[in-house]
Structure formats: C-alpha cells, structure tokens
Design a protein around this motif. Structure first.
Motif, PDB file in Angstrom:
ATOM      1  N   ALA A 115     -12.490  25.977  11.948  1.00  0.00           N
ATOM      2  CA  ALA A 115     -13.610  25.840  12.880  1.00  0.00           C
ATOM      3  C   ALA A 115     -14.624  26.968  12.689  1.00  0.00           C
ATOM      4  CB  ALA A 115     -13.080  25.842  14.312  1.00  0.00           C
ATOM      5  N   MET A 116     -14.134  28.217  12.614  1.00  0.00           N
ATOM      6  CA  MET A 116     -15.038  29.364  12.453  1.00  0.00           C
ATOM      7  C   MET A 116     -15.866  29.238  11.183  1.00  0.00           C
ATOM      8  SD  MET A 116     -14.915  31.806  14.801  1.00  0.00           S
ATOM      9  CE  MET A 116     -15.009  33.492  14.234  1.00  0.00           C
ATOM     10  N   GLY A 117     -15.217  28.791  10.109  1.00  0.00           N
ATOM     11  CA  GLY A 117     -15.922  28.633   8.834  1.00  0.00           C
ATOM     12  C   GLY A 117     -17.112  27.700   8.965  1.00  0.00           C
ATOM     13  N   ILE A 118     -16.880  26.542   9.589  1.00  0.00           N
ATOM     14  CA  ILE A 118     -17.957  25.549   9.727  1.00  0.00           C
ATOM     15  C   ILE A 118     -19.066  26.088  10.628  1.00  0.00           C
ATOM     16  CG2 ILE A 118     -18.516  23.218  10.500  1.00  0.00           C
ATOM     17  CD1 ILE A 118     -15.555  22.515   9.914  1.00  0.00           C
ATOM     18  N   VAL A 119     -18.658  26.712  11.745  1.00  0.00           N
ATOM     19  CA  VAL A 119     -19.653  27.225  12.703  1.00  0.00           C
ATOM     20  C   VAL A 119     -20.498  28.324  12.046  1.00  0.00           C
ATOM     21  CG1 VAL A 119     -19.932  28.473  14.872  1.00  0.00           C
ATOM     22  CG2 VAL A 119     -18.314  26.594  14.733  1.00  0.00           C
ATOM     23  N   VAL A 120     -19.839  29.264  11.356  1.00  0.00           N
ATOM     24  CA  VAL A 120     -20.589  30.354  10.706  1.00  0.00           C
ATOM     25  C   VAL A 120     -21.517  29.801   9.627  1.00  0.00           C
ATOM     26  CG1 VAL A 120     -20.335  32.367   9.192  1.00  0.00           C
ATOM     27  CG2 VAL A 120     -18.955  32.183  11.248  1.00  0.00           C
ATOM     28  N   ALA A 121     -21.025  28.815   8.861  1.00  0.00           N
ATOM     29  CA  ALA A 121     -21.862  28.228   7.803  1.00  0.00           C
ATOM     30  C   ALA A 121     -23.133  27.630   8.383  1.00  0.00           C
ATOM     31  CB  ALA A 121     -21.074  27.161   7.046  1.00  0.00           C
ATOM     32  N   THR A 122     -23.024  26.970   9.536  1.00  0.00           N
ATOM     33  CA  THR A 122     -24.210  26.349  10.127  1.00  0.00           C
ATOM     34  C   THR A 122     -25.115  27.390  10.787  1.00  0.00           C
ATOM     35  OG1 THR A 122     -22.442  25.402  11.456  1.00  0.00           O
ATOM     36  CG2 THR A 122     -24.087  23.911  10.673  1.00  0.00           C
ATOM     37  N   GLY A 173     -22.664  18.185  -1.765  1.00  0.00           N
ATOM     38  CA  GLY A 173     -23.997  17.584  -1.864  1.00  0.00           C
ATOM     39  C   GLY A 173     -25.099  18.523  -1.425  1.00  0.00           C
ATOM     40  N   LEU A 174     -24.708  19.736  -1.041  1.00  0.00           N
ATOM     41  CA  LEU A 174     -25.684  20.615  -0.404  1.00  0.00           C
ATOM     42  C   LEU A 174     -26.381  21.484  -1.433  1.00  0.00           C
ATOM     43  CD1 LEU A 174     -23.532  21.712   2.641  1.00  0.00           C
ATOM     44  CD2 LEU A 174     -24.939  19.687   2.383  1.00  0.00           C
ATOM     45  N   ASN A 175     -27.624  21.146  -1.733  1.00  0.00           N
ATOM     46  CA  ASN A 175     -28.406  21.945  -2.667  1.00  0.00           C
ATOM     47  C   ASN A 175     -29.629  22.481  -1.972  1.00  0.00           C
ATOM     48  OD1 ASN A 175     -27.110  21.717  -5.337  1.00  0.00           O
ATOM     49  ND2 ASN A 175     -27.366  19.548  -4.935  1.00  0.00           N
ATOM     50  N   PRO A 176     -29.813  23.795  -1.981  1.00  0.00           N
ATOM     51  CA  PRO A 176     -31.023  24.306  -1.332  1.00  0.00           C
ATOM     52  C   PRO A 176     -32.247  24.066  -2.206  1.00  0.00           C
ATOM     53  CG  PRO A 176     -29.715  26.119  -2.190  1.00  0.00           C
ATOM     54  CD  PRO A 176     -28.994  24.866  -2.535  1.00  0.00           C
ATOM     55  N   LEU A 177     -32.501  22.800  -2.562  1.00  0.00           N
ATOM     56  CA  LEU A 177     -33.666  22.483  -3.395  1.00  0.00           C
ATOM     57  C   LEU A 177     -34.873  22.348  -2.485  1.00  0.00           C
ATOM     58  CD1 LEU A 177     -32.063  19.685  -5.587  1.00  0.00           C
ATOM     59  CD2 LEU A 177     -32.235  22.101  -6.127  1.00  0.00           C
ATOM     60  N   GLY A 178     -36.014  22.801  -2.976  1.00  0.00           N
ATOM     61  CA  GLY A 178     -37.226  22.672  -2.189  1.00  0.00           C
ATOM     62  C   GLY A 178     -37.100  23.412  -0.874  1.00  0.00           C
ATOM     63  N   GLU A 179     -37.527  22.771   0.194  1.00  0.00           N
ATOM     64  CA  GLU A 179     -37.586  23.448   1.475  1.00  0.00           C
ATOM     65  C   GLU A 179     -36.369  23.150   2.346  1.00  0.00           C
ATOM     66  OE1 GLU A 179     -40.368  25.515   2.366  1.00  0.00           O
ATOM     67  OE2 GLU A 179     -40.641  25.263   0.218  1.00  0.00           O
ATOM     68  N   SER A 180     -35.430  22.334   1.849  1.00  0.00           N
ATOM     69  CA  SER A 180     -34.350  21.885   2.725  1.00  0.00           C
ATOM     70  C   SER A 180     -33.414  23.029   3.093  1.00  0.00           C
ATOM     71  CB  SER A 180     -33.566  20.752   2.058  1.00  0.00           C
ATOM     72  OG  SER A 180     -33.022  21.199   0.847  1.00  0.00           O
ATOM     73  N   VAL A 181     -32.953  23.003   4.325  1.00  0.00           N
ATOM     74  CA  VAL A 181     -32.039  24.029   4.832  1.00  0.00           C
ATOM     75  C   VAL A 181     -30.650  23.408   4.931  1.00  0.00           C
ATOM     76  CG1 VAL A 181     -31.501  25.494   6.786  1.00  0.00           C
ATOM     77  CG2 VAL A 181     -33.872  25.137   6.124  1.00  0.00           C
ATOM     78  N   VAL A 182     -29.671  24.023   4.279  1.00  0.00           N
ATOM     79  CA  VAL A 182     -28.314  23.462   4.294  1.00  0.00           C
ATOM     80  C   VAL A 182     -27.315  24.527   4.750  1.00  0.00           C
ATOM     81  CG1 VAL A 182     -28.808  21.787   2.477  1.00  0.00           C
ATOM     82  CG2 VAL A 182     -27.947  24.037   1.863  1.00  0.00           C
ATOM     83  N   PRO A 183     -26.163  24.084   5.333  1.00  0.00           N
ATOM     84  CA  PRO A 183     -25.150  25.052   5.765  1.00  0.00           C
ATOM     85  C   PRO A 183     -24.714  25.954   4.614  1.00  0.00           C
ATOM     86  CG  PRO A 183     -24.591  22.864   6.537  1.00  0.00           C
ATOM     87  CD  PRO A 183     -25.775  22.712   5.626  1.00  0.00           C
ATOM     88  N   ASN A 184     -24.467  27.215   4.944  1.00  0.00           N
ATOM     89  CA  ASN A 184     -24.109  28.208   3.933  1.00  0.00           C
ATOM     90  C   ASN A 184     -22.580  28.349   3.865  1.00  0.00           C
ATOM     91  OD1 ASN A 184     -23.710  30.464   2.393  1.00  0.00           O
ATOM     92  ND2 ASN A 184     -25.200  31.728   3.457  1.00  0.00           N
ATOM     93  N   TYR A 185     -21.944  27.501   3.052  1.00  0.00           N
ATOM     94  CA  TYR A 185     -20.482  27.544   2.975  1.00  0.00           C
ATOM     95  C   TYR A 185     -19.987  28.721   2.155  1.00  0.00           C
ATOM     96  CZ  TYR A 185     -19.938  23.220   5.474  1.00  0.00           C
ATOM     97  OH  TYR A 185     -19.959  22.283   6.459  1.00  0.00           O
ATOM     98  N   ASN A 186     -20.854  29.373   1.388  1.00  0.00           N
ATOM     99  CA  ASN A 186     -20.437  30.580   0.683  1.00  0.00           C
ATOM    100  C   ASN A 186     -19.985  31.627   1.694  1.00  0.00           C
ATOM    101  OD1 ASN A 186     -20.779  30.336  -2.221  1.00  0.00           O
ATOM    102  ND2 ASN A 186     -22.883  29.842  -1.708  1.00  0.00           N
ATOM    103  N   LEU A 187     -20.768  31.739   2.779  1.00  0.00           N
ATOM    104  CA  LEU A 187     -20.424  32.659   3.852  1.00  0.00           C
ATOM    105  C   LEU A 187     -19.290  32.083   4.692  1.00  0.00           C
ATOM    106  CD1 LEU A 187     -21.585  35.351   4.742  1.00  0.00           C
ATOM    107  CD2 LEU A 187     -23.022  34.129   6.347  1.00  0.00           C
ATOM    108  N   GLY A 188     -19.399  30.789   4.999  1.00  0.00           N
ATOM    109  CA  GLY A 188     -18.416  30.119   5.850  1.00  0.00           C
ATOM    110  C   GLY A 188     -17.010  30.197   5.287  1.00  0.00           C
TER     111      GLY A 188
END
Lengths: 270, 267
Positions: free
Chosen positions: A107-114, A74-89
């Motif tokens: 755990a590391m994946g989620i933490v890095v994404a946020t 559900g995470l779309n960086p539309l407009g100004e919203s900031v969402v976790p970066n799971y591409n990196l995570g």
C-alpha cells in the motif's frame, strides 16, 4: 540469505541501511546516465531487489519488485504526461514490507508513487539555475566548465526527487506505519493488495493504447492463448512474438519494394 | 584531413562518447534537451572555431535557447548529423543544423519511442516482472543486456549520422518506420501473455444453492479462463479514452475499487 551474514557480526543499524539504500540509488542514477544499468525497463525491479538485499530479505524484494515493475510497464513520462513514480514507490514499498509487514508495504509503495508526482513540477525547476550558469560559462569562454555544468545537472534532481523522500519516509514513517497497522481494519489492507494485483492491468491498458491494439488484435489473442491454454510463459511468448514480428517485417518490406517498383513503372509509362 | 572530416580523431571520439551519455536522465530535470546538445557540441566547436570564440558563443546560445526534444537513442542519429554539419564549417552551418533538428526531431522521437521506450520496455519489463514473481533474478540480467544493446545502438547511430550525413538520416528514418510497425507485434504478443499470467484478480464470491455452496470463481473459469483479468484490462483500456481522465486518476479509482470490493467481501 543475507540475514545469516549479519547474524555472526553486528547487525547494521537502520540508519546505516537507509544510507546504503541511498548510496545504491546514487550509483544507479549515475550508471543509468551512461545506459550501463537498467532504467526504463527493469529499473523499478532493481530498486526493489537492492533494497530487499540491504534489509536482508531478497525474496520479498523480488516479489514486490516484480509487482511494481509490472505496474510500471505502460508508464512512460513522454511529453507532458504525469505518471506514478514507481522507482520511488518500490524502494519505500519494499522497505515497509520488510520492516512492518507485506500488506502495508504494498500500500505504501503505491501511495508514495502517486504522491511523488506532486513534486514533478518543483523538480523540473531545479535545472533552471544550471541553464544560467551555462550561459555565464559560455560568455566567459570557459568551455570545459560548460560541459561539467551539464554533467552535474542530474544531481539536485536526485537529491530532491529521490534521496530526501526516501530518507524522510523511511526514517520517520516506521512508527506511523506501525500505528496505522494497529487501528486500520483488515479489509483496508486486503483492499490495497487487491488493488495492487489489479494495477498491472492499468499499465497493460496504456501500452495497448500506444501499440494500436484495435488494428492488430490477433497478436494479443495469440499471446493470451499461449498462456491460458498452453501454459507458455513470457520467454516462450517473446520467441513466438519475435517470429511473428519477423514474418510481418519481411512481408511489409516486400510490400514496400513492390510499391516502389510500381511507382517507377508508372513514371516509365508516361 | 582525417577520416573524421575537419575534426581530429581525438575530438571526434570525445564528442561521440559525450553523445552516448543518456539525455533521458535530463527528463528528471525538466525535459530539456538543449543543454545536452550544448555539452555534446562543445568539444567539436571549441576545436573547429578555436580562432573565433565569439562565434562559438553565438552558435551555442542558439542551441541552448531553441526548443529541442526527441528520443535519446534514435536522437543520436540526428546529433551525429548535426555535428557533421557544424564540422563542414560552412558559413550557414548553424542554420542548416537547426533546420535539420526541427524537421527530424519529431519523426525520430516517434521511431525511438516505439523501439526503445515503449517496445523494449514492454518486452523486457514484462519478462523481468514475471520472472521476479517466480522468484528469479534472470529477468533483471536480461534488462541489463538490453541496456548494453541500447548503448551499442547509440554508438552506432551517432557514427552513422556523422559519417553518412543528412540525406542518409532522412532515408533511414523512413526505413526504421518498418521496424516500428513490426515491433508492435512482439509487444502485443507479450502483453497478451502477461495479462493472464500476472494480473491476479479472483473473486471470493460464492453462490448458494440451498445447502451447497459453489464458488463463483469456478463458474467463471468454466466459462472462460482468466475472464476477470481480461475484463479489467478492457475496462481500463476504455476508461483511458474518457475525456479528462489521467493515469493518476485511474490509479486512485483502482485503489478505491479495491477497498470497496474488499469491504463487500467480493475479492
């Protein structure tokens, strides 16, 4: 699978593997720019699968990648919203899942994404010099250069937003991750995997908001019942959904035609 | 005159290919669509106004400095129309083109986001994620096919926008609205399916009746299958509407809740 191919020859060193992961990312970003490789849908899974394959454990890559892909739904960086970066995570997550263990990887994946969201503002400013270079190239009538400046604009964002974080976290993070594993109690790592299995629900909740679920709850129920009571998986549900969407489309089209006719009729009466 | 109006066939093809390069890649670099617009316009303007480079600079500076933000795939309809307006070589072409941009970027973003970003992403992400958890790479292949479909749409949209002109784009935006309302149906069915199949939330909690121990999960399953994933999704859905709530905050809340529940031995 891949592990066998390495066994006969020399095992690649970790530095070479990290370099390979970055090379794949460079290629993915470049191809993604021309819509030739999965980005918004499937991009997170692709990162996890390629990282898993390079480290010689494709099944772990698939398993974690699937989880992160669902978290990202559900995470779309539309407009100004900031969402976790799971591409990196997903890259970092799979890396630690294979080199240390699966729980710490999740755990590391989620933490890095946020945490990666903190770089967002900084990465945004990277294109500012490109804008002034473009203005200069325009002023001096160098038309070819104008095009090239725009084509190369993604590169600094790739270096700062992907390459450096992956290289730093993967090469320096391993001793830290192992140390953490040694003193962190079992309930903490288990807690992260509980959160990991719950997080896809957050993605779904965001999608439900954007799909206006409160007016169309019946379709959600159909999808749920298909799995819960009939065991129909995603492909089957997609076909059911496509059929329902087609029905709704035809109905809406007819309704629009009727409205249009009624409109013309009204004008004719006057 | 070629069938591409005042543009030569070679230049038109170049502009069209240029427009197919994904402007969303730009969002990493700060959501700035003006720069791709300048890049796409460049070969066309360089050919049309070869005798007046200062006019090109004037036009491009305007494209570079005025706000422009839309969805990249549906946005190609608009870019096609904008290039067509410039190719007419009317004295006020840039005014018309910029006015067109301002009036259509909003509606096209709405349509494009719901078809290509939200709708497509929901369906194909859910499919890829679910299949990956089952150990299959097939979902990823489906995503790749979806990318190529998007690319074909970009090509088709740019050509439509260029050849059919501004009125057509306005009417088409109206018609695509129908697609927007119906693609949501497909998305909802897929999400309804994905909630029970992918949110793996169960409880270890057990009830004790004297000697016998009954797992609480069995009781929940007998009341309603997949009750916990449904309740969790509903709770998060409601939480998103809380004032000041952001996605990032909710991720932290879920992480904290996971740790607490794990410590208490509930999950």
């Amino acid at each position: 699978m891949c592990r066998h191919t390495y066994k006969g020859g020399k095992e690649l060193s970790m530095g070479v593997k990290i370099a390979l992961i970055l090379l794949v990312q460079l290629l993915k970003t470049f191809l993604g720019y021309f819509s030739l490789c999965p980005g918004p849908a499937g991009g997170v899974l692709l990162n996890a699968v390629t990282t898993g394959a390079i480290l010689g454990d494709l099944p772990t890559g698939l398993m974690l990648g699937g989880t992160y892909e669902l978290m990202n739904i559900g995470l779309n960086p539309l407009g100004e919203s900031v969402v976790p970066n799971y591409n990196l995570g997903s890259i970092v997550g799979v890396f630690f899942a294979i080199t240390v263990n699966k729980e710490i990887g999740t755990a590391m994946g989620i933490v890095v994404a946020t945490l990666a969201t903190m770089m967002n503002t900084f990465v945004q400013y990277l294109s500012l010099p490109f804008k002034s270079w473009m203005e200069k190239a325009l002023a001096t009538h160098q038309w070819k250069k104008v095009e090239w400046i725009e084509f190369l604009n993604w590169f600094p964002a790739f270096i700062v937003g992907t390459a450096i974080p992956v290289a730093v976290v993967c090469s320096l993070g391993q001793p830290a991750a192992e140390a953490i594993m040694n003193f962190v109690p079992e309930w903490v790592t288990h807690g992260f995997s509980v959160a990991g299995s719950a997080l896809p629900a957050l993605g779904f909740a965001i999608v439900l908001r954007s799909l206006n679920v409160e007016k169309n709850i019946e379709y959600l129920i159909i999808g749920f019942a298909l799995f819960a009571f009939a065991g129909v998986g995603t492909v089957g549900a997609t076909l059911f959904g496509a059929a329902l969407a087609l029905m709704k489309f035809k109905h809406a089209k007819e309704l629009k035609a009727v409205e249009a006719n009624a409109g013309f009729g009204g004008v004719g009466d006057e | 005159m070629s069938k591409y109006g005042k543009l030569s066939e070679k230049t038109y093809k170049k502009v069209c290919l240029s427009a197919m390069a994904d402007q969303t890649a730009r969002y990493i670099g700060g959501g700035n669509l003006p720069m791709p617009t300048v890049r796409i316009m460049m070969p066309a303007l360089a050919e049309l106004y070869a005798d007046d480079p200062d006019l090109i600079v004037k036009k491009q500076m305007r494209y570079l400095n005025e706000y422009f933000n839309t969805e990249s795939t549906a946005g190609d309809l608009l870019l096609g129309a904008m290039v067509a307006v410039e190719a007419s070589k009317e004295p006020n072409a840039s005014d018309i083109s910029n006015a067109l941009k301002i009036s259509l970027m909003g509606p096209l973003a709405g349509i494009g986001d719901s078809i290509f970003k939200v709708g497509g992403k929901v369906i194909f992400s859910a499919m890829a994620g679910y299949m990956a958890l089952e150990g299959s790479l097939l979902g990823l292949l489906v995503c790749e096919i979806w990318c190529l479909v998007t690319l074909a749409c970009k090509y088709w949209f740019f050509n439509l926008g260029y050849q059919q002109g501004t009125n057509f784009v306005t009417t088409l935006a109206d018609q695509l609205d129908l697609v927007t309302t119906t693609i949501g149906v497909l998305g909802l069915v897929v999400i309804g399916n994905a909630i029970p199949s992918t949110v793996k939330l169960t409880t270890k909690f057990a009830l004790q009746y004297g000697e016998s121990v009954k797992p609480f999960q069995e009781i929940l399953d007998s009341i309603f299958p997949y009750l916990l994933p449904c309740l969790l999704t509903y709770a998060l859905y409601k939480a998103l509407a809380v004032k000041g709530m952001t996605t990032i905050k909710l991720v932290y809340i879920v992480l904290a809740a996971g740790l607490v529940l794990s410590l208490l031995g509930v999950c």
